[in-house]
Design a protein around this motif. Structure first.
Motif, short mmCIF file in Angstrom:
data_model
loop_
_atom_site.label_atom_id
_atom_site.label_comp_id
_atom_site.label_asym_id
_atom_site.label_seq_id
_atom_site.Cartn_x
_atom_site.Cartn_y
_atom_site.Cartn_z
N SER A 1 0.89 29.14 -33.45
CA SER A 1 0.22 27.94 -32.90
C SER A 1 -1.06 28.24 -32.12
O SER A 1 -1.99 27.42 -32.14
CB SER A 1 1.20 27.14 -32.05
N GLN B 1 -4.35 27.47 -33.70
CA GLN B 1 -4.87 26.09 -33.68
C GLN B 1 -6.00 26.00 -32.65
O GLN B 1 -7.07 25.46 -32.91
CB GLN B 1 -3.79 25.10 -33.24
N ARG C 1 9.12 38.30 -30.98
CA ARG C 1 9.96 37.79 -29.90
C ARG C 1 10.98 38.83 -29.49
O ARG C 1 11.37 39.68 -30.29
CB ARG C 1 10.69 36.51 -30.34
N GLN D 1 5.35 33.37 -39.67
CA GLN D 1 5.30 31.90 -39.64
C GLN D 1 4.09 31.45 -40.47
O GLN D 1 3.16 32.22 -40.68
CB GLN D 1 5.08 31.39 -38.21
N PHE E 1 8.52 19.75 -28.74
CA PHE E 1 7.62 20.88 -28.58
C PHE E 1 6.56 20.44 -27.59
O PHE E 1 6.12 19.28 -27.65
CB PHE E 1 6.94 21.26 -29.91
N GLY F 1 9.36 22.96 -37.82
CA GLY F 1 9.09 22.11 -36.67
C GLY F 1 7.70 21.52 -36.84
O GLY F 1 6.82 22.14 -37.44
N ALA F 2 7.52 20.31 -36.33
CA ALA F 2 6.22 19.66 -36.53
C ALA F 2 6.02 18.54 -35.52
O ALA F 2 6.90 18.25 -34.70
CB ALA F 2 6.13 19.10 -37.95
N GLY F 3 4.88 17.89 -35.59
CA GLY F 3 4.64 16.74 -34.71
C GLY F 3 3.19 16.33 -34.76
O GLY F 3 2.37 16.95 -35.44
N GLY G 1 4.95 24.12 -38.19
CA GLY G 1 5.16 25.58 -38.19
C GLY G 1 6.41 25.95 -38.97
O GLY G 1 7.50 25.53 -38.62
N1 DAH Z 1 5.33 27.08 -32.80
C1 DAH Z 1 6.65 26.57 -33.03
C2 DAH Z 1 7.69 27.66 -32.89
O1 DAH Z 1 7.34 28.80 -33.03
C3 DAH Z 1 6.74 25.93 -34.36
C4 DAH Z 1 5.95 24.67 -34.43
C5 DAH Z 1 6.54 23.47 -34.11
C6 DAH Z 1 4.61 24.69 -34.77
C7 DAH Z 1 5.82 22.29 -34.15
C8 DAH Z 1 3.86 23.53 -34.77
C9 DAH Z 1 4.51 22.32 -34.47
O2 DAH Z 1 2.57 23.50 -35.10
O3 DAH Z 1 3.79 21.18 -34.51
O4 DAH Z 1 8.83 27.39 -32.67
#
Ligand code: DAH
Length: 336
Positions: free
Chosen positions: A169, A172, A193, A207, A247, A281-283, A306
């Motif tokens: 992320s 971005q 991690r 990812q 998130f 995951g997203a949003g 992601g």
């Molecule tokens: N960065 C998140 C993770 O590693 C995954 C993710 C979730 C990325 C939502 C996104 C998002 O761009 O909108 O768990």
């Protein structure tokens, strides 16, 4: 006796010179040499004068025959050598073993092709990140528990706090800060991690991040893009559903499920009988994230997502242990 010696000599030389191969040459030499030697044992009755003359002659013939034998042998050796240096251009070449791309890279390339078809381009960012890009700019409050969920490896440094990025992320932010909207990018990459490893956890994994920002981008656009991607990647009709989630960098946030590629939604062991597989995951990108990147959140909006890329590939190829991607075992890798 003289005559006998002469005839042995003639026969020996003739046989030796006409030998067809090394074996018959050896045999001819041995046979004639024996005959010649037998002459010596027949010399008992001769006068000493004659013995001497015959002895000298017999020795001369021995030397002659031996030389003929050696010369002939030499021609066979040479012939063999010539034959072995013969280069047969019709023999098929030896296959050189060449490697191939890792399954994770192959799948990234496949994803890139699909997303390119929808107007996305591929962007990359650094694996060693600073805390601001990895957390603060993505709207993680300083003491938010979400930071702990992404526990990672901090690196000692003088100025900023550096760490191995926990997700893709932060790219971005880096991209938005240096480019003008609209955006359509995907960001594949390795993340880190602090995990205890097991069949579904690794300390590093991949990812693919996605970002689409424009003037009127909605959740409907997101759903269409992801549905199209899943169909293309799995080569079959799939359904998508969104569940509310959290998130810090998206509002609203959701988890995305895809109808199970194995049982087509009926319920099986792969999807724990639910008919659905959790895939990403997203949003909708949080206004704070846009502002932190210098983008006017009143004018621009859009979605981000992601993928946990390893898990995604594990689903497609039914791989049951994530560690197989990283231990370099050719019995696994050569299947791709
Ligand atoms: N960065 C998140 C993770 O590693 C995954 C993710 C979730 C990325 C939502 C996104 C998002 O761009 O909108 O768990």
């Amino acid at each position: 006796m003289n005559k006998k010696l002469e005839s042995i000599k003639e026969k020996a030389l003739q046989e030796i010179n006409s030998s067809k191969d090394e074996n018959s040459l050896n045999e001819n030499y041995r046979k004639n040499f024996k005959e010649l030697s037998s002459v010596f044992s027949q010399m008992g009755d001769l006068s000493s004068e004659e013995k001497k003359a015959i002895g000298v002659k017999a020795n001369e013939i021995k030397q002659l025959v031996t030389r003929a034998f050696e010369e002939k042998k030499e021609t066979f050796v040479k012939e063999k050598k010539d034959n072995s240096s013969f280069f047969d251009i019709t023999i098929p070449g030896k296959k050189t073993k060449i490697g191939h791309l890792h399954p994770i890279t192959q799948a990234i390339n496949e994803a890139e092709n699909i997303f390119r078809g929808m107007g996305f381009s591929l962007v990359e960012g650094p694996e060693l990140e600073d805390e601001w890009h990895n957390f603060d700019a993505l709207n993680f409050p300083a003491d938010h528990p979400a930071r702990e969920m992404q526990d990672t490896f901090f690196v000692k440094s003088k100025n900023k706090k550096l760490l191995m990025r926990t997700h893709t992320s932060p790219v971005q932010i880096r991209y938005m800060k240096t480019h003008k909207p609209p955006y359509r990018i995907i960001v594949p990459g390795r993340v880190f991690r602090n995990e205890a490893t097991d069949a579904s956890h690794e300390v590093n994994f991949y990812q693919i991040e996605g970002l689409m920002i424009d003037k009127e981008i909605s959740v409907a656009n997101f759903k269409a893009v992801i549905e199209e991607f899943c169909r293309a990647f799995f080569g079959q009709d799939v359904k998508i559903r969104l569940r509310p989630s959290f998130f810090p960098f998206t509002e609203p946030s959701f988890e995305v499920d895809m109808s199970c590629s194995e049982c087509k939604g009926k319920g099986c062991s792969l999807c724990s009988q639910t008919g659905w597989l959790e895939i990403l995951g997203a949003g909708m990108v949080h206004p704070n994230v846009l502002e932190n990147s210098g983008v006017d959140s009143k004018k621009w909006q859009g979605f981000a997502f992601g993928f946990g890329w390893d898990r995604w590939i594990m689903l497609k190829y039914k791989i049951n242990d994530v560690r197989l991607f990283y231990n370099g075992d050719l019995r696994f890798l050569n299947q791709f």
